[in-house]
Design a protein around this motif. Sequence first.
Motif, PDB file in Angstrom:
ATOM      1  N   GLU B  13      38.881  47.228  37.729  1.00 16.07           N
ATOM      2  CA  GLU B  13      39.787  46.336  38.475  1.00 16.07           C
ATOM      3  C   GLU B  13      39.679  44.901  37.981  1.00 16.07           C
ATOM      4  OE1 GLU B  13      41.253  46.456  41.920  1.00 16.07           O
ATOM      5  OE2 GLU B  13      40.807  48.520  42.505  1.00 16.07           O
ATOM      6  N   ILE B  14      38.892  44.709  36.932  1.00 18.33           N
ATOM      7  CA  ILE B  14      38.600  43.342  36.505  1.00 18.33           C
ATOM      8  C   ILE B  14      39.867  42.605  36.077  1.00 18.33           C
ATOM      9  CG2 ILE B  14      38.053  43.878  34.075  1.00 18.33           C
ATOM     10  CD1 ILE B  14      35.941  41.566  36.209  1.00 18.33           C
ATOM     11  N   LYS B  15      40.829  43.369  35.528  1.00 17.70           N
ATOM     12  CA  LYS B  15      42.074  42.736  35.105  1.00 17.70           C
ATOM     13  C   LYS B  15      42.843  42.189  36.300  1.00 17.70           C
ATOM     14  CE  LYS B  15      43.433  44.947  30.847  1.00 17.70           C
ATOM     15  NZ  LYS B  15      44.494  45.761  30.263  1.00 17.70           N
ATOM     16  N   ASN B  16      42.780  42.927  37.424  1.00 16.87           N
ATOM     17  CA  ASN B  16      43.438  42.422  38.637  1.00 16.87           C
ATOM     18  C   ASN B  16      42.873  41.066  39.022  1.00 16.87           C
ATOM     19  OD1 ASN B  16      44.901  44.705  38.777  1.00 16.87           O
ATOM     20  ND2 ASN B  16      43.726  45.660  40.443  1.00 16.87           N
ATOM     21  N   LEU B  17      41.542  41.002  38.993  1.00 19.43           N
ATOM     22  CA  LEU B  17      40.889  39.745  39.329  1.00 19.43           C
ATOM     23  C   LEU B  17      41.349  38.635  38.384  1.00 19.43           C
ATOM     24  CD1 LEU B  17      38.699  38.090  40.832  1.00 19.43           C
ATOM     25  CD2 LEU B  17      37.050  38.937  39.152  1.00 19.43           C
ATOM     26  N   LEU B  18      41.347  38.949  37.078  1.00 24.15           N
ATOM     27  CA  LEU B  18      41.748  37.948  36.100  1.00 24.15           C
ATOM     28  C   LEU B  18      43.188  37.494  36.319  1.00 24.15           C
ATOM     29  CD1 LEU B  18      39.945  39.307  32.949  1.00 24.15           C
ATOM     30  CD2 LEU B  18      39.950  36.912  33.632  1.00 24.15           C
ATOM     31  N   ASN B  19      44.071  38.442  36.598  1.00 25.85           N
ATOM     32  CA  ASN B  19      45.477  38.087  36.809  1.00 25.85           C
ATOM     33  C   ASN B  19      45.646  37.170  38.012  1.00 25.85           C
ATOM     34  OD1 ASN B  19      46.017  39.641  34.620  1.00 25.85           O
ATOM     35  ND2 ASN B  19      46.873  41.379  35.769  1.00 25.85           N
ATOM     36  N   ILE B  20      44.880  37.454  39.079  1.00 26.67           N
ATOM     37  CA  ILE B  20      44.970  36.602  40.267  1.00 26.67           C
ATOM     38  C   ILE B  20      44.478  35.195  39.938  1.00 26.67           C
ATOM     39  CG2 ILE B  20      44.062  36.231  42.602  1.00 26.67           C
ATOM     40  CD1 ILE B  20      43.885  39.352  42.800  1.00 26.67           C
ATOM     41  N   LEU B  21      43.330  35.119  39.261  1.00 25.72           N
ATOM     42  CA  LEU B  21      42.772  33.810  38.908  1.00 25.72           C
ATOM     43  C   LEU B  21      43.708  33.049  37.976  1.00 25.72           C
ATOM     44  CD1 LEU B  21      39.060  34.862  38.313  1.00 25.72           C
ATOM     45  CD2 LEU B  21      39.932  33.541  40.255  1.00 25.72           C
ATOM     46  N   ASN B  22      44.384  33.798  37.123  1.00 31.29           N
ATOM     47  CA  ASN B  22      45.271  33.193  36.141  1.00 31.29           C
ATOM     48  C   ASN B  22      46.455  32.472  36.791  1.00 31.29           C
ATOM     49  OD1 ASN B  22      45.534  32.648  33.429  1.00 31.29           O
ATOM     50  ND2 ASN B  22      46.918  34.374  33.041  1.00 31.29           N
ATOM     51  N   ASP B  23      46.757  32.830  38.058  1.00 33.78           N
ATOM     52  CA  ASP B  23      47.829  32.122  38.775  1.00 33.78           C
ATOM     53  C   ASP B  23      47.442  30.691  39.081  1.00 33.78           C
ATOM     54  OD1 ASP B  23      49.525  34.230  38.754  1.00 33.78           O
ATOM     55  OD2 ASP B  23      48.914  35.003  40.730  1.00 33.78           O
ATOM     56  N   SER B  24      46.163  30.452  39.335  1.00 37.09           N
ATOM     57  CA  SER B  24      45.750  29.108  39.768  1.00 37.09           C
ATOM     58  C   SER B  24      45.007  28.311  38.703  1.00 37.09           C
ATOM     59  CB  SER B  24      44.840  29.202  40.993  1.00 37.09           C
ATOM     60  OG  SER B  24      45.117  30.334  41.754  1.00 37.09           O
ATOM     61  N   PHE B  25      44.534  28.973  37.673  1.00 36.84           N
ATOM     62  CA  PHE B  25      43.754  28.256  36.658  1.00 36.84           C
ATOM     63  C   PHE B  25      44.246  28.609  35.265  1.00 36.84           C
ATOM     64  CE2 PHE B  25      41.010  29.156  40.259  1.00 36.84           C
ATOM     65  CZ  PHE B  25      40.448  27.923  40.540  1.00 36.84           C
ATOM     66  N   GLN B  26      43.867  27.747  34.319  1.00 37.60           N
ATOM     67  CA  GLN B  26      44.048  28.136  32.930  1.00 37.60           C
ATOM     68  C   GLN B  26      42.764  28.864  32.537  1.00 37.60           C
ATOM     69  OE1 GLN B  26      44.265  25.013  29.990  1.00 37.60           O
ATOM     70  NE2 GLN B  26      45.621  26.255  28.727  1.00 37.60           N
ATOM     71  N   VAL B  27      42.876  30.189  32.407  1.00 37.98           N
ATOM     72  CA  VAL B  27      41.680  31.008  32.222  1.00 37.98           C
ATOM     73  C   VAL B  27      41.427  31.272  30.738  1.00 37.98           C
ATOM     74  CG1 VAL B  27      40.583  33.215  32.786  1.00 37.98           C
ATOM     75  CG2 VAL B  27      42.082  32.109  34.451  1.00 37.98           C
ATOM     76  N   PHE B  28      40.166  31.168  30.357  1.00 42.74           N
ATOM     77  CA  PHE B  28      39.734  31.504  28.991  1.00 42.74           C
ATOM     78  C   PHE B  28      38.745  32.663  29.052  1.00 42.74           C
ATOM     79  CE2 PHE B  28      41.176  28.127  26.078  1.00 42.74           C
ATOM     80  CZ  PHE B  28      41.774  27.272  26.999  1.00 42.74           C
ATOM     81  N   ILE B  29      38.882  33.592  28.129  1.00 43.53           N
ATOM     82  CA  ILE B  29      37.904  34.683  28.015  1.00 43.53           C
ATOM     83  C   ILE B  29      37.516  34.836  26.535  1.00 43.53           C
ATOM     84  CG2 ILE B  29      38.782  36.004  30.003  1.00 43.53           C
ATOM     85  CD1 ILE B  29      40.137  37.878  27.848  1.00 43.53           C
ATOM     86  N   PRO B  30      36.395  35.497  26.268  1.00 38.93           N
ATOM     87  CA  PRO B  30      36.093  35.810  24.865  1.00 38.93           C
ATOM     88  C   PRO B  30      36.997  36.953  24.416  1.00 38.93           C
ATOM     89  CG  PRO B  30      34.115  35.963  26.250  1.00 38.93           C
ATOM     90  CD  PRO B  30      35.295  35.951  27.162  1.00 38.93           C
ATOM     91  N   LYS B  31      37.717  36.711  23.317  1.00 36.56           N
ATOM     92  CA  LYS B  31      38.629  37.737  22.802  1.00 36.56           C
ATOM     93  C   LYS B  31      38.186  38.148  21.421  1.00 36.56           C
ATOM     94  CE  LYS B  31      43.108  36.507  24.748  1.00 36.56           C
ATOM     95  NZ  LYS B  31      44.425  35.987  24.352  1.00 36.56           N
ATOM     96  N   LEU B  32      38.410  39.405  21.125  1.00 36.02           N
ATOM     97  CA  LEU B  32      38.101  39.898  19.785  1.00 36.02           C
ATOM     98  C   LEU B  32      39.169  39.386  18.831  1.00 36.02           C
ATOM     99  CD1 LEU B  32      36.067  41.689  18.288  1.00 36.02           C
ATOM    100  CD2 LEU B  32      37.645  43.588  18.592  1.00 36.02           C
TER     101      LEU B  32
END
Lengths: 332, 343
Positions: B13-32
């Motif tokens: 469900e981690i993507k759900n969390l990220l999508n929600i956070l992405n509404d309010s913040f500019q989110v950065f993650i480590p990407k391959l």
Amino acid sequence: MENNSLNNNILSELKAKVLKLFQDGIISGFLGFASASLPMSIRPFLAKNEKDIDKLVWNSFCTINLANYLPEIIKQNKDKKIGAIATGCWSRNIVVQIQEGQLKRDDVYILGVSSRGMINSKNISDRFPGKEILHVKEEDHIVTIEGRGFSEQIKRWDVTRDNCKTCAHPDPVIYDDLIGNLAGKRSINNKYSQIDVIEEMEPDKKWEWFLKEIDKCIRCYACRNACPLCYCNTCFVDDSKPQWLGKSIKHTETAIFHILRAYHCAGRCTDCGACESVCPMGIKMRLFTKKLEKDVFNLFGVEAGLDINEPLPLTTYKIDDPEDFILKLEKE
Amino acid sequence: MTLSKALKIAENEIKNLLNILNDSFQVFIPKLKEKTSYKFYEWDIYNNGDEFNIFIGVPKSSIKSFFFPQPETLFKFSIQKDTTALKEPEEENKRMLFGVRPCDARSIILNKLPYSEDSYYIKKTEQNIIIGLSCNERRNSCFCLWAGGSPMGTEGTDISLTLIDASFIVEAITERGGKIIETLGDKFPVASTSDIEKLNALRASYEKQRQSIPDPVKKIQDKNLLELYDKPLWNDVSLSCINCGICTFLCPTCYCFDIQDETSKGQGKRIRFWDSCMFPLFTQHATGHNPRGAKHQRVRNRFMHKLKYFPDRYNVFSCVGCGRCIKECPVNIDIREVLRDML
Ligand code: SF4
Ligand code: SF4
Ligand code: SF4
Ligand code: SF4
Ligand code: SF4
């Protein structure tokens, strides 16, 4: 790191010869490699006495060009020779250093070894993104990669460095003694095939490729510092009066660094690949020097460091030097 | 900060969390990074739907560029015929760094020690929200416990995630982290008492491990500075060093900089950019004299700064044990061995 039998043979012969050199009082130190704390890594190492000989290792991850260290080490050990192991390209870099007055032939005792090609460890780690490689076992033609929950065998040649795959001169060109036998000149179909692909690109595509390649560069200058050709007291990137290069990490500045560095190596680069091997960001900057190597070969018929008596191509004027570019300019 | 409320979010469900956070913040993650010549993990903007991969250890680059940009514009200026005008640099977005390993998160706190009065750095710490991610596995170059941290450390994070039995336990560490968790409360279940107990037991086991080794900071503080300085070890360690910028530029706790003005057509900016004590230019005087002209002096400085001067002053190493300098050093100069030889 466990070793294969070919490398083991080289290592035992190396150790025996270095021991003799110390015993005969010929050298005050021997430059080789020692093992590292992580797999696929290696440490350039100066054995200072007989006791140190046991620390020497030899395997396919010896990608650092030892010629880079020689002038400095020799400066600090004036009384006797410094011994060094040298493959084809490293010995050619020593030749260039002698031609350019950085070294004297008599200051160094070269133990030559024909190179089987070194491995690009990035080619290996690239196959296991996000995983931790804990153990690497090298056999003559197979490399076994192990980590928690995986173990895979890879053909050694599949992960060999690009420059080694297209190397025509694996044998040392100058040496005082040899380890093993010479392999002879390798016939390579087209050693510039990587360059041909780029040359065929449209200018826009070429620029796109170039910018993409240098995009991740952090300007740590490891590529410059690992290179035996770069010995300027002050590199142009560090000059402040005038300042040739801005300090921001921007494409313009990074591009200037790479283009100028490559040009400074034209006619001198032996394609040893050390620059590319040390880059933390996996930038293939060796292709820039390779292009100039190709041009120098086509224009002047010279490959750097092959013949100690051959004058340096770019500092020598010959009556039949090609000057087409001047003619072309005149026409326009 | 005590734990008020922790959530439990299933691994898938981690993507759900990220999508929600992405509404309010500019989110950065480590990407391959696949488009470069080789694949490795790097910080990048999260777009809804992106994969969030858990990999062992840290991304190639540390998070320091979010706090200490390379380069950072201090101010802008314009020079006209008879006027010179100064301008503030543009405001940066509020950012959320998601999936920061405990060592990297801790580097924010360590760098804040020398930067406590640096308004630029402090501002960034206020702007950047840190979502930590505990480590279930260590790399062979990791030594956070030795450096005073822990694979489950929370220092420097606002929220900490720990993966236990295919679920993330999501804890609030700071007040602002707590506020974010409150907004998520109706979307994800609350962690049970037994979940929290498991988490705490795991964390305590690392704590115990750390306490079982004699505190290296104490030991180094007891050493005489000049004796360390004069050790023959520096000549040996530095012999193979090529004096590049890899170890310092990739290190999360190296924070030295240089300042220059960049001008073009009457417009200019004053930038500060990363510098490295491994470069000869770092200490070059205008007279031509260089107090650290020799390689062993520069290598010594890097280690003495991190492992002696800094702990003497702040009671902690200027190193979080992320192991980047060990992994990326082309000649495998290993700070763990240097520390061992200093002790
Ligand atoms: S080693 Fe790589 S990252 Fe460093 S300056 Fe050279 S190309 Fe750039
Ligand atoms: S430029 Fe690169 S390949 Fe050429 S000699 Fe230098 S390190 Fe070797
Ligand atoms: S050093 Fe510690 S916190 Fe950092 S990645 Fe390794 S285990 Fe995790
Ligand atoms: S990365 Fe290694 S070689 Fe480069 S400066 Fe640091 S210690 Fe020296
Ligand atoms: S010194 Fe090395 S291990 Fe320590 S924080 Fe810096 S990069 Fe990580």
